[in-house]
Design a protein around this motif. Structure first.
Motif, PDB file in Angstrom:
ATOM      1  N   UNK A  84       0.764  -1.075   0.161  1.00  0.00           N
ATOM      2  CA  UNK A  84      -0.075  -0.138   0.046  1.00  0.00           C
ATOM      3  C   UNK A  84       0.796   1.202   0.095  1.00  0.00           C
ATOM      4  N   UNK A  85       2.112   1.133  -0.364  1.00  0.00           N
ATOM      5  CA  UNK A  85       3.022   2.421  -0.058  1.00  0.00           C
ATOM      6  C   UNK A  85       2.681   3.371  -1.111  1.00  0.00           C
ATOM      7  N   UNK A  86       1.937   2.966  -2.248  1.00  0.00           N
ATOM      8  CA  UNK A  86       1.948   4.050  -3.214  1.00  0.00           C
ATOM      9  C   UNK A  86       0.527   4.624  -3.244  1.00  0.00           C
ATOM     10  N   UNK A  87      -0.269   3.955  -2.430  1.00  0.00           N
ATOM     11  CA  UNK A  87      -1.619   4.866  -2.188  1.00  0.00           C
ATOM     12  C   UNK A  87      -1.688   6.136  -1.730  1.00  0.00           C
ATOM     13  N   UNK A  88      -0.896   6.374  -0.475  1.00  0.00           N
ATOM     14  CA  UNK A  88      -1.058   7.834  -0.104  1.00  0.00           C
ATOM     15  C   UNK A  88      -0.473   8.714  -1.080  1.00  0.00           C
ATOM     16  N   UNK A  89       0.494   8.164  -2.149  1.00  0.00           N
ATOM     17  CA  UNK A  89       0.996   9.285  -3.044  1.00  0.00           C
ATOM     18  C   UNK A  89       0.209   9.541  -4.029  1.00  0.00           C
ATOM     19  N   UNK A  90      -0.663   8.688  -4.524  1.00  0.00           N
ATOM     20  CA  UNK A  90      -1.822   8.861  -5.632  1.00  0.00           C
ATOM     21  C   UNK A  90      -2.882   9.756  -4.907  1.00  0.00           C
ATOM     22  N   UNK A  91      -3.152   9.735  -3.643  1.00  0.00           N
ATOM     23  CA  UNK A  91      -4.285  10.428  -2.916  1.00  0.00           C
ATOM     24  C   UNK A  91      -3.567  11.801  -2.998  1.00  0.00           C
ATOM     25  N   UNK A  92      -2.426  11.975  -2.604  1.00  0.00           N
ATOM     26  CA  UNK A  92      -2.107  13.352  -2.310  1.00  0.00           C
ATOM     27  C   UNK A  92      -1.894  13.960  -3.758  1.00  0.00           C
ATOM     28  N   UNK A  93      -1.461  13.517  -4.774  1.00  0.00           N
ATOM     29  CA  UNK A  93      -1.489  13.985  -6.060  1.00  0.00           C
ATOM     30  C   UNK A  93      -2.847  14.318  -6.534  1.00  0.00           C
ATOM     31  N   UNK A  94      -3.983  13.551  -6.207  1.00  0.00           N
ATOM     32  CA  UNK A  94      -5.280  13.714  -6.659  1.00  0.00           C
ATOM     33  C   UNK A  94      -6.166  14.564  -5.577  1.00  0.00           C
ATOM     34  N   UNK A  95      -5.365  15.190  -4.824  1.00  0.00           N
ATOM     35  CA  UNK A  95      -5.951  15.890  -3.662  1.00  0.00           C
ATOM     36  C   UNK A  95      -7.095  14.996  -2.854  1.00  0.00           C
ATOM     37  N   UNK A  96      -6.929  13.906  -2.575  1.00  0.00           N
ATOM     38  CA  UNK A  96      -7.939  13.120  -1.836  1.00  0.00           C
ATOM     39  C   UNK A  96      -7.483  12.983  -0.394  1.00  0.00           C
ATOM     40  N   UNK A  97      -8.295  13.216   0.731  1.00  0.00           N
ATOM     41  CA  UNK A  97      -7.771  13.030   2.138  1.00  0.00           C
ATOM     42  C   UNK A  97      -7.865  11.641   2.230  1.00  0.00           C
ATOM     43  N   UNK A  98      -6.588  11.259   3.048  1.00  0.00           N
ATOM     44  CA  UNK A  98      -6.561   9.682   3.413  1.00  0.00           C
ATOM     45  C   UNK A  98      -6.120   9.491   5.015  1.00  0.00           C
ATOM     46  N   UNK A  99      -6.508   8.754   5.543  1.00  0.00           N
ATOM     47  CA  UNK A  99      -6.236   8.421   7.003  1.00  0.00           C
ATOM     48  C   UNK A  99      -6.096   7.004   7.148  1.00  0.00           C
ATOM     49  N   UNK A 100      -5.153   6.582   8.272  1.00  0.00           N
ATOM     50  CA  UNK A 100      -4.872   5.294   8.680  1.00  0.00           C
ATOM     51  C   UNK A 100      -5.937   5.012   9.706  1.00  0.00           C
ATOM     52  N   UNK A 101      -6.343   3.677   9.775  1.00  0.00           N
ATOM     53  CA  UNK A 101      -6.919   3.130  10.930  1.00  0.00           C
ATOM     54  C   UNK A 101      -6.021   1.940  11.573  1.00  0.00           C
ATOM     55  N   UNK A 102      -6.235   1.463  12.716  1.00  0.00           N
ATOM     56  CA  UNK A 102      -5.310   0.570  13.255  1.00  0.00           C
ATOM     57  C   UNK A 102      -5.264  -0.627  12.748  1.00  0.00           C
ATOM     58  N   UNK A 103      -6.603  -1.155  12.166  1.00  0.00           N
ATOM     59  CA  UNK A 103      -6.500  -2.625  11.734  1.00  0.00           C
ATOM     60  C   UNK A 103      -7.358  -2.902  10.568  1.00  0.00           C
ATOM     61  N   UNK A 104      -6.857  -3.878   9.672  1.00  0.00           N
ATOM     62  CA  UNK A 104      -7.380  -4.342   8.599  1.00  0.00           C
ATOM     63  C   UNK A 104      -8.931  -4.951   8.825  1.00  0.00           C
ATOM     64  N   UNK A 105      -8.798  -5.749   9.862  1.00  0.00           N
ATOM     65  CA  UNK A 105     -10.007  -6.501  10.457  1.00  0.00           C
ATOM     66  C   UNK A 105     -11.179  -5.635  10.642  1.00  0.00           C
ATOM     67  N   UNK A 106     -11.000  -4.408  11.464  1.00  0.00           N
ATOM     68  CA  UNK A 106     -11.926  -3.515  11.607  1.00  0.00           C
ATOM     69  C   UNK A 106     -12.365  -2.726  10.596  1.00  0.00           C
ATOM     70  N   UNK A 107     -11.545  -2.607   9.592  1.00  0.00           N
ATOM     71  CA  UNK A 107     -11.861  -1.691   8.181  1.00  0.00           C
ATOM     72  C   UNK A 107     -12.895  -2.773   7.180  1.00  0.00           C
TER      73      UNK A 107
END
Length: 158
Positions: A84-107
């Motif tokens: 997932x390391x490329x996802x935040x970069x894509x988000x920043x380029x497209x002006x999309x807000x992003x946030x991390x949550x603690x676990x993939x299970x909860x998500x």
């Protein structure tokens, strides 16, 4: 005797929380706190009900590249992190807000899937069809509230 059971459950819960924190990736910033995490997962749940959600890295990346706007929620305990390391970069380029949550299970639970999910993209409009006007207003207001809180956290980081 009933009190000791709840104490055991509480200690088990604390142990789970510790494991979640230890499993977090070092790049998981901006990380949502407890309150924001709860709000974000609630928003993901609502979006899943109205089919305004893209699940998984492949779908999210495809949507971002096609110009879809939304809110990206990424799990912080992904291994290997390279997925997932490329996802935040894509988000920043497209002006999309992003946030991390603690676990993939909860998500995954919030996104109405049984498989743990790396990331989701919450959109304000469904990809196909239409939703009720009142429901869309409610979803949009929740989306705006979470997006503004994420923007505040991101601004304090940089």
């Amino acid at each position: 005797m009933g009190g000791s059971d709840s104490e055991i459950e509480k200690s088990a819960q604390k142990e789970k929380e510790k494991k979640k924190v230890l499993a977090l990736a070092p790049i998981a910033k901006p990380l949502a706190g407890k309150k924001l995490s709860k709000k974000t997962l609630k928003l993901v749940r609502k979006a899943a009900e109205h089919k305004c959600l893209k699940r998984g890295v492949k779908e999210v990346v495809k949507s971002i590249r096609r110009g879809h706007k939304g809110l990206c929620v990424i799990a912080g305990n992904i291994s290997p992190i390279d997925v997932i390391t490329h996802v935040p970069i894509l988000c920043e380029e497209s002006d999309i807000p992003y946030v991390y949550v603690h676990s993939k299970e909860d998500l995954a639970t919030a996104g109405a899937t049984k498989r743990p999910t790396c990331c989701v993209l919450v959109m304000t409009k469904p990809a196909k069809g239409e939703i009720d006007q009142g429901e869309q207003e409610k979803l949009k207001s929740d989306y705006d509230q979470v997006a503004s809180e994420i923007t505040e956290i991101t601004a304090s980081l940089f």
